[in-house]
Design a protein around this motif. Sequence first.
Motif, PDB file in Angstrom:
ATOM      1  N   SER A   1       2.838  17.130 -18.876  1.00 57.56           N
ATOM      2  CA  SER A   1       4.411  16.821 -18.625  1.00 57.56           C
ATOM      3  C   SER A   1       4.680  16.611 -20.941  1.00 57.56           C
ATOM      4  O   SER A   1       4.377  16.169 -21.212  1.00 57.56           O
ATOM      5  CB  SER A   1       4.547  16.055 -17.700  1.00 57.56           C
ATOM      6  OG  SER A   1       4.524  14.596 -18.186  1.00 57.56           O
TER       7      SER A   1
ATOM      8  N   ARG B   1      10.434  13.020 -16.492  1.00 56.70           N
ATOM      9  CA  ARG B   1       9.494  14.450 -17.107  1.00 56.70           C
ATOM     10  C   ARG B   1       9.687  15.506 -16.632  1.00 56.70           C
ATOM     11  O   ARG B   1      10.048  15.614 -15.685  1.00 56.70           O
ATOM     12  CB  ARG B   1       7.804  13.755 -16.673  1.00 56.70           C
ATOM     13  CG  ARG B   1       7.261  12.245 -17.184  1.00 56.70           C
ATOM     14  CD  ARG B   1       7.249  12.097 -19.103  1.00 56.70           C
ATOM     15  NE  ARG B   1       6.699  12.570 -20.024  1.00 56.70           N
ATOM     16  CZ  ARG B   1       6.395  12.681 -20.670  1.00 56.70           C
ATOM     17  NH1 ARG B   1       7.284  12.295 -21.976  1.00 56.70           N
ATOM     18  NH2 ARG B   1       5.111  13.351 -21.150  1.00 56.70           N
TER      19      ARG B   1
ATOM     20  N   PRO C   1       6.726  18.552 -15.850  1.00 55.33           N
ATOM     21  CA  PRO C   1       5.701  19.750 -15.864  1.00 55.33           C
ATOM     22  C   PRO C   1       5.677  20.871 -17.185  1.00 55.33           C
ATOM     23  O   PRO C   1       6.348  21.339 -16.962  1.00 55.33           O
ATOM     24  CB  PRO C   1       5.454  19.979 -15.173  1.00 55.33           C
ATOM     25  CG  PRO C   1       6.170  20.274 -14.121  1.00 55.33           C
ATOM     26  CD  PRO C   1       7.651  19.589 -14.236  1.00 55.33           C
TER      27      PRO C   1
ATOM     28  N   ASP D   1      -0.544  15.237 -14.279  1.00 52.97           N
ATOM     29  CA  ASP D   1       0.860  14.712 -14.710  1.00 52.97           C
ATOM     30  C   ASP D   1       1.123  16.751 -13.471  1.00 52.97           C
ATOM     31  O   ASP D   1       2.236  16.464 -12.687  1.00 52.97           O
ATOM     32  CB  ASP D   1       1.607  15.095 -15.834  1.00 52.97           C
ATOM     33  CG  ASP D   1       1.522  13.482 -16.314  1.00 52.97           C
ATOM     34  OD1 ASP D   1       0.701  12.424 -16.000  1.00 52.97           O
ATOM     35  OD2 ASP D   1       2.098  13.188 -17.040  1.00 52.97           O
ATOM     36  N   CYS D   2       0.503  17.557 -14.478  1.00 52.87           N
ATOM     37  CA  CYS D   2       1.247  18.562 -13.879  1.00 52.87           C
ATOM     38  C   CYS D   2       0.551  18.675 -12.733  1.00 52.87           C
ATOM     39  O   CYS D   2       0.956  19.784 -11.451  1.00 52.87           O
ATOM     40  CB  CYS D   2      -0.108  19.682 -15.055  1.00 52.87           C
ATOM     41  SG  CYS D   2      -1.198  19.941 -13.929  1.00 52.87           S
TER      42      CYS D   2
END
Length: 466
Positions: free
Chosen positions: A146, A273, A275, A313-314
């Motif tokens: 991200s 954040r 992605p 994160d994604c």
Amino acid sequence: MSREHYQNLIIGSGEAGKYLAWNLAKLGQKTAVVERSLIGGSCPNIACLPSKNVIYSAKAAALVDPQHGLGVIAGQFQVDMAGVARRKRQMVDELVELHLANFKASGAELIMGEARFAAAKTIKVALNSGEERQLQGERIFLCVGSRASIPDVPGLVAAAPMTHVEALNLERLPPHLVILGGGYVGLEFAQALRRFGSRVTIIQHGERLLEREDPDVSQALLVLMQDEGIEVLLSSKLLSVTGHSGTSVNLTVDIAGEQKQIAATDILVAAGRTPNTDRLDVALGGVELNSRGFIQVDERLRTTAADVWAMGDCAGSPQFTHVGYDDFRVVLSDLTGGNRTTHGRLIPYCLFTDPELAHVGLSETEAQTQNVPYRLAKVPMSHVLRTRTLSQTRGFAKALVGADDRILGFTAFGAEASELLAAVQTAMLGGLPYTALRDAIFTHPTVAEGLIPLFTNGFQTANSRK
């Protein structure tokens, strides 16, 4: 263009991606990792480790301040921001070399370029050298991470604000830094830059700092920031920006219904954040995203496309490096016939301000919302004798204990709180009753020793919830 065939294609060399690559390649499987720029991902390059490196330099500056009364007098000292950045870069360079050696030793191929889906299980890579390759994988793993979100505020993008990436490369001291966001990144940078000598203002949209924490935690952090000389504007909304960050900016801010003009030199955006899925062309690969742009996965991190996994994160996992590493273990387990999943994970986290904030398990707010009965044990950190030897008695530790005497949650705001956290988390993972920590013999004087007064004298009947 001919397609090159691999057993495993991994997009992104971050925490989950690199460990998966190294392990699969060592099994003799033909494995390639496509990385756009940061070998090893954000943690060793622009996030966790570099930020803690800079934070430690800021702490060193604070420790020689005569106001701390430590009896260390160094005369007039100054902060060398170029030296701070140089120390950080040296660490990053060493870590990158370590990663390159690991790729070589494992046999995994590292391809530098940007990857996009061309079709199911097929990736086209725009190489950094200017050429293009097309890769086909029996299995594909997405670990693209991200990036810092930039709020949609008139003039903000044109002002070219810093994110944590640029802030970690500063070789000058911003005279007046405005930080957008009172979360983890914002608070860590606010304290560090203030200790280096910047004037710092935090603009927080919510009514509290770290709104997901319990109110007593938010209040303690607010007092810490204010005691450090940081201006904190709560319930504030940025309306517009003029000027250019790094020279001169003017911000129009709504504070509880009243407009205020803030003149500063620099802006740091720390407001969440986004992605890195918007450049993947995931639809061509049959991979679906949720409404926020994160990849849809199940508890084994499988996506909606066959033989495609997403990690870190994604995939919407909690945005911590240690969670990315566990995501790797979940996927590796799935590939090797194991039963590890993301369900019910006990995930700790730590805010590396000085003092630190550490937490694992349920907070009081969560327990009350979920109607979970608990007993509360809470003591000031001054009861932990180690903090007196450090002249760092600020803060408190608290634990939620269930009816079966097991620990439901733990929070510590104080010196070396991250180390205290590890001991409690271990007890929670083992299903031990709190009495195991209360009755243990800990080395004196250590922070862990503070668990004895916490679980002996800290219970507060009036604050228990049934």
